[in-house]
Design a protein around this motif. Structure first.
Motif, PDB file in Angstrom:
ATOM      1  N   LEU A   1      -5.437   4.178   2.212  1.00  0.00           N
ATOM      2  CA  LEU A   1      -6.487   3.806   1.267  1.00  0.00           C
ATOM      3  C   LEU A   1      -7.737   4.651   1.482  1.00  0.00           C
ATOM      4  CD1 LEU A   1      -5.967  -0.046   1.491  1.00  0.00           C
ATOM      5  CD2 LEU A   1      -5.602   1.322  -0.562  1.00  0.00           C
TER       6      LEU A   1
ATOM      7  N   THR B   1      -9.815   5.406  -2.113  1.00  0.00           N
ATOM      8  CA  THR B   1      -9.597   4.194  -2.902  1.00  0.00           C
ATOM      9  C   THR B   1     -10.559   3.106  -2.448  1.00  0.00           C
ATOM     10  OG1 THR B   1      -7.274   4.671  -3.346  1.00  0.00           O
ATOM     11  CG2 THR B   1      -7.929   2.364  -3.407  1.00  0.00           C
TER      12      THR B   1
ATOM     13  N   SER C   1     -13.131   4.117   2.337  1.00  0.00           N
ATOM     14  CA  SER C   1     -13.018   3.278   1.140  1.00  0.00           C
ATOM     15  C   SER C   1     -14.369   2.672   0.780  1.00  0.00           C
ATOM     16  CB  SER C   1     -12.014   2.141   1.373  1.00  0.00           C
ATOM     17  OG  SER C   1     -10.695   2.631   1.494  1.00  0.00           O
TER      18      SER C   1
ATOM     19  N   THR D   1      -9.323   4.296  -8.067  1.00  0.00           N
ATOM     20  CA  THR D   1      -8.613   3.042  -7.841  1.00  0.00           C
ATOM     21  C   THR D   1      -9.440   2.112  -6.962  1.00  0.00           C
ATOM     22  OG1 THR D   1      -6.520   4.272  -7.917  1.00  0.00           O
ATOM     23  CG2 THR D   1      -6.446   2.020  -7.051  1.00  0.00           C
ATOM     24  N   THR D   2      -9.372   0.823  -7.264  1.00  0.00           N
ATOM     25  CA  THR D   2      -9.956  -0.206  -6.414  1.00  0.00           C
ATOM     26  C   THR D   2      -8.873  -1.205  -6.043  1.00  0.00           C
ATOM     27  OG1 THR D   2     -12.184  -0.011  -7.340  1.00  0.00           O
ATOM     28  CG2 THR D   2     -11.642  -2.082  -6.255  1.00  0.00           C
TER      29      THR D   2
ATOM     30  N   LEU E   1      -2.906   5.516  -5.623  1.00  0.00           N
ATOM     31  CA  LEU E   1      -4.085   5.479  -4.755  1.00  0.00           C
ATOM     32  C   LEU E   1      -4.916   6.736  -4.976  1.00  0.00           C
ATOM     33  CD1 LEU E   1      -2.585   4.115  -1.410  1.00  0.00           C
ATOM     34  CD2 LEU E   1      -3.486   2.840  -3.373  1.00  0.00           C
ATOM     35  N   THR E   2      -6.031   6.577  -5.680  1.00  0.00           N
ATOM     36  CA  THR E   2      -6.934   7.690  -5.966  1.00  0.00           C
ATOM     37  C   THR E   2      -8.364   7.183  -5.823  1.00  0.00           C
ATOM     38  OG1 THR E   2      -7.211   7.234  -8.329  1.00  0.00           O
ATOM     39  CG2 THR E   2      -5.278   8.534  -7.686  1.00  0.00           C
TER      40      THR E   2
ATOM     41  N   HIS F   1       1.067   4.146  -2.840  1.00  0.00           N
ATOM     42  CA  HIS F   1       0.886   5.545  -2.467  1.00  0.00           C
ATOM     43  C   HIS F   1       2.044   6.391  -2.998  1.00  0.00           C
ATOM     44  CE1 HIS F   1      -0.003   9.095  -0.078  1.00  0.00           C
ATOM     45  NE2 HIS F   1       1.204   9.035   0.462  1.00  0.00           N
TER      46      HIS F   1
ATOM     47  N   THR G   1       0.835  -1.205   0.000  1.00  0.00           N
ATOM     48  CA  THR G   1       0.000   0.000   0.000  1.00  0.00           C
ATOM     49  C   THR G   1       0.870   1.255   0.000  1.00  0.00           C
ATOM     50  OG1 THR G   1      -1.771  -1.139   1.190  1.00  0.00           O
ATOM     51  CG2 THR G   1      -1.785   1.264   1.263  1.00  0.00           C
TER      52      THR G   1
END
Length: 421
Positions: A266, A271, A298, A250-251, A246-247, A241, A237
């Motif tokens: 996250l 994300t 999230s 994003t998934t 990570l936006t 980043h 993660t």
């Protein structure tokens, strides 16, 4: 113009009775309650939910169902068997297999699938096979084309992995740019994992298609975390980043073995997290921190991944049951929370879908309330009682695609699968 009368329907503000849904060219044009059922409309009994989104699929993994349990094994020995299937597939055979798999999804209530696609075979023929398979099955497709360049951190691709690789990130991006979207297919990108995409290429992949969904396998196995920490001094993660991956588009798929810091990164980025409870149980991956991720910011979605089971209702129930098992508490997610995850089409780039309201695609899933599983259950708790066997009628884009487990155009899906698996 199509009309559907719903005995009960799951609307954005709750369940309503005697709901009339009108649609034109596949889009809902009106939603109202009626006292008299109009002539000529399709009657949907039980409770009608929006169409389900399967946010994570590897269609060819379906060929492994029920064939990997004889010697126990691990995720990694299972992967070797998966590679053996990948090695055999051609564009033609993949079309037949994926068509059957997507038909199995359709009869279970799925109206859109995110296909995490890394079986490139040196071009886009395999992707085109998936496109046609989704059209034939009557469900929408998001082709999440995955960059896959390494056989592990610091290791070259070998053997069948060579079919997954474009050689460089630039070549991957150039090939994906040739894929075209249409009314039934949208295109997204994927970082297969931090194992398969080198650190120096992560930013390229993350930024290659900034207006499209980006998916990534994340921390599915402790060994992935250990290798990443040893190589970079960062968790997967943290590495994503650092790369700007990570936006909100994003998934993170699986997101099983996370630190508190990972969860914060996250969530603060918006994300999403896609859980695949039946696969994560089948592969002994573990149970991820779903509630903590949701609380951190999230959005949650669900996928059937390797298709040990194709039953979105079981995936939704598995999300809550996983929470109960790891915390000893019931009601970690409400039924409405589970339906939100079950119908999260935004995770695969169809944000207009997943609701029974004007302007949304006319995707409807009628679940019977009269089976041995659902008789007596409250309509607003059906997600915790029903299975795919209770899906009576599936409407995708205003067209009925399945009734009582039989596909309207492809027929008996069991026979279809038997012919190709």
């Amino acid at each position: 113009m199509k009309s559907f009368w719903c005995e009960q329907a799951w609307l954005p503000d709750g369940i309503a009775s005697r709901v009339l849904v009108r649609a034109d060219r596949g889009t809902i044009t009106s939603v109202s309650t009626v006292d008299t059922i109009p002539l000529g409309c399709e009657r949907l009994y039980g409770v009608v939910l929006p169409g389900f989104a399967n946010a994570h699929s590897h269609a060819f993994h379906r060929a492994l169902r029920g064939r990997t349990h004889s010697d126990g094994g691990t995720f990694w020995t299972w992967r070797d068997r998966m590679y053996a299937v990948a090695e055999r597939l051609t564009p033609e055979s993949y079309l037949h297999l994926a068509r059957a798999v997507y038909a199995e999804m359709a009869i279970a209530g799925v109206t859109a699938v995110g296909e995490f696609h890394y079986l490139h075979n040196g071009g886009n023929e395999m992707g085109e096979a998936l496109r046609q398979a989704a059209v034939d099955a009557g469900i929408r497709l998001t082709l999440l084309d995955a960059c896959y360049l390494a056989g592990g951190i610091g290791q070259p691709v070998t053997g069948v992995q060579e079919r997954f690789s474009d050689g460089t990130g630039e070549r991957w991006a150039a090939r994906v740019a040739e894929l075209r979207e249409d009314g039934n297919t949208r295109v997204g990108a994927a970082i297969h994992s931090v194992r398969a995409v080198p650190r120096e290429t992560l930013s390229l992949v993350a930024g290659a298609f900034p207006d499209r969904p980006l998916h990534v396998h994340l921390s599915e196995q402790p060994a992935e975390n250990e290798a990443c920490l040893a190589a970079y001094g960062l968790t997967p993660t943290e590495l994503l980043h650092e790369a700007g991956a990570l936006t909100a588009r994003t998934t993170a798929v699986h997101a099983t073995h996370l630190s508190t810091k990972d969860i914060g990164l996250l969530g603060s980025a918006g994300t999403g997290a896609c859980f695949c409870p039946t696969t994560e149980a089948d592969l002994a991956d573990g149970i991820g921190p779903a509630r903590e991720l949701r609380d951190a910011g999230s959005p949650l979605s669900l996928g059937s991944d390797q298709h040990a089971v194709i039953d979105p209702l079981l995936e939704a129930r598995g999300l809550e049951h996983g929470e109960r098992l790891r915390t000893g508490e019931r009601g970690r997610f409400t039924p409405a929370d589970l339906v939100a995850a079950l119908t999260n089409h935004a995770a695969v780039g169809w944000p207009e879908a997943g609701r029974i309201e004007v302007g949304a695609p006319a995707d409807l899933v009628a679940i019977g309330l009269d089976s041995v599983r659902t008789t007596g259950c409250a309509a607003d708790q059906v997600v915790l009682a029903a299975t795919a066997s209770d899906v009576a009628v599936v409407v995708s884009g205003g067209k009925v695609v399945a009734r009582n487990g039989v596909h309207e155009t492809l027929g008996d899906v069991g026979k279809l699968l038997k012919a190709v698996v």
